[in-house]
Scaffold this active site. Structure first.
Site, mmCIF file in Angstrom:
data_model
loop_
_atom_site.group_PDB
_atom_site.id
_atom_site.type_symbol
_atom_site.label_atom_id
_atom_site.label_comp_id
_atom_site.label_asym_id
_atom_site.label_seq_id
_atom_site.Cartn_x
_atom_site.Cartn_y
_atom_site.Cartn_z
ATOM 1 N N ILE A 32 12.703 160.346 70.684
ATOM 2 C CA ILE A 32 13.911 160.047 71.451
ATOM 3 C C ILE A 32 13.819 158.655 72.062
ATOM 4 C CG2 ILE A 32 15.371 160.781 73.378
ATOM 5 C CD1 ILE A 32 14.243 163.600 72.980
ATOM 6 N N GLY A 35 7.858 152.788 74.812
ATOM 7 C CA GLY A 35 7.837 154.098 75.442
ATOM 8 C C GLY A 35 9.001 154.977 75.055
ATOM 9 N N SER A 36 9.217 156.036 75.791
ATOM 10 C CA SER A 36 10.299 156.994 75.621
ATOM 11 C C SER A 36 9.745 158.406 75.604
ATOM 12 C CB SER A 36 11.139 156.716 74.381
ATOM 13 O OG SER A 36 12.385 157.368 74.521
ATOM 14 N N ARG A 37 10.217 159.268 74.663
ATOM 15 C CA ARG A 37 9.844 160.678 74.729
ATOM 16 C C ARG A 37 9.771 161.298 73.338
ATOM 17 N NH1 ARG A 37 13.963 164.150 77.850
ATOM 18 N NH2 ARG A 37 14.229 165.481 76.021
#
Length: 232
Positions: free
Chosen positions: A159, A189-191
């Site tokens: 995501i 970054g992120s998820r």
């Protein structure tokens, strides 16, 4: 120990995806330094940061089909039931989801949480909300990977977030993945969300630090002996 082994053990490997960016920062540093010396050092700081950003350390991965391993470095930000993205074709009933949030200082390489064959890879455009928000799972740009594992279908969703606007996935439909194998990355970054079969038992808690390719997110409750590991 040979000189090659010494160098390999001293310096963290850099992923090939970072080579063009590192080279670009370095060339820009030289150009800026030609204009004004202090700008060279500013550029070199950014170059070193880029090297750090694309680091790709080896991990010791347990080779056990009864374990689900973290696909990302970061903090476990969600553990619970959630409806998987429609493109995964996993139905409309809630499944167990474990989310790992990656910040800008995390290793950004994503690894397969299980062994199996990729059924599909689907990219969906979307928003760039803060990836820590729950609605980011459905509203943000994402890349969904469906893996047929020995225990059933597992969904892995990269995501994009507020800063991360570039998802990379170099694995394709029908590829065979080993557990812990690198399959993509998310820049800045992120998820990553993992959707698990109903018989999986989660072994992490919200707030816990996860290490890609090493941390056990869940298991299937079977007895096991001494684990076999792979370093990669």
């Amino acid at each position: 120990m040979s000189l090659t082994d010494t160098i390999r053990n001293t310096f963290v490997p850099i992923h090939r995806e970072g080579y063009p960016f590192i080279a670009g920062f370095f060339v820009v540093s030289l150009i800026l330094g030609w204009l004004w010396d202090p700008l060279f050092w500013i550029g070199m700081v950014l170059t070193v940061w880029c090297i750090y950003f694309y680091r790709d350390p080896e991990r010791v991965t347990p080779m056990d089909d009864d374990l689900v391993i973290s696909p990302a470095d970061g903090k476990v930000s969600f553990v619970g039931l959630a409806v998987p993205p429609a493109e995964l074709d996993l139905g409309y009933e809630p499944m167990t989801r474990v989310s790992v949030f990656m910040n800008v200082f995390s290793v950004h390489i994503n690894r397969s949480p299980v062994r199996g064959k990729i059924d599909k890879v689907v990219h969906r455009p979307g928003k760039f909300l803060n990836a820590e928000l729950d609605k980011a799972s459905t509203e943000n740009e994402r890349n969904s990977v469906l893996i047929e594992s020995p225990h059933g279908k597992v969904g892995v969703v990269q995501i994009a977030g507020l800063v991360a606007r570039r998802i990379v996935c170099w694995s394709n439909q029908d590829d065979e993945l080993s557990v812990g194998e690198r399959f993509g990355l998310i820049r800045f970054g992120s998820r990553v969300d993992v959707y698990l079969p109903s018989d999986a038992t989660v072994r992490v808690a919200v707030g816990q630090t996860a290490i890609a390719g090493e941390t056990v997110l869940a298991d299937y409750g079977t007895e096991r002996g001494e684990p076999v590991v792979r370093i990669a």
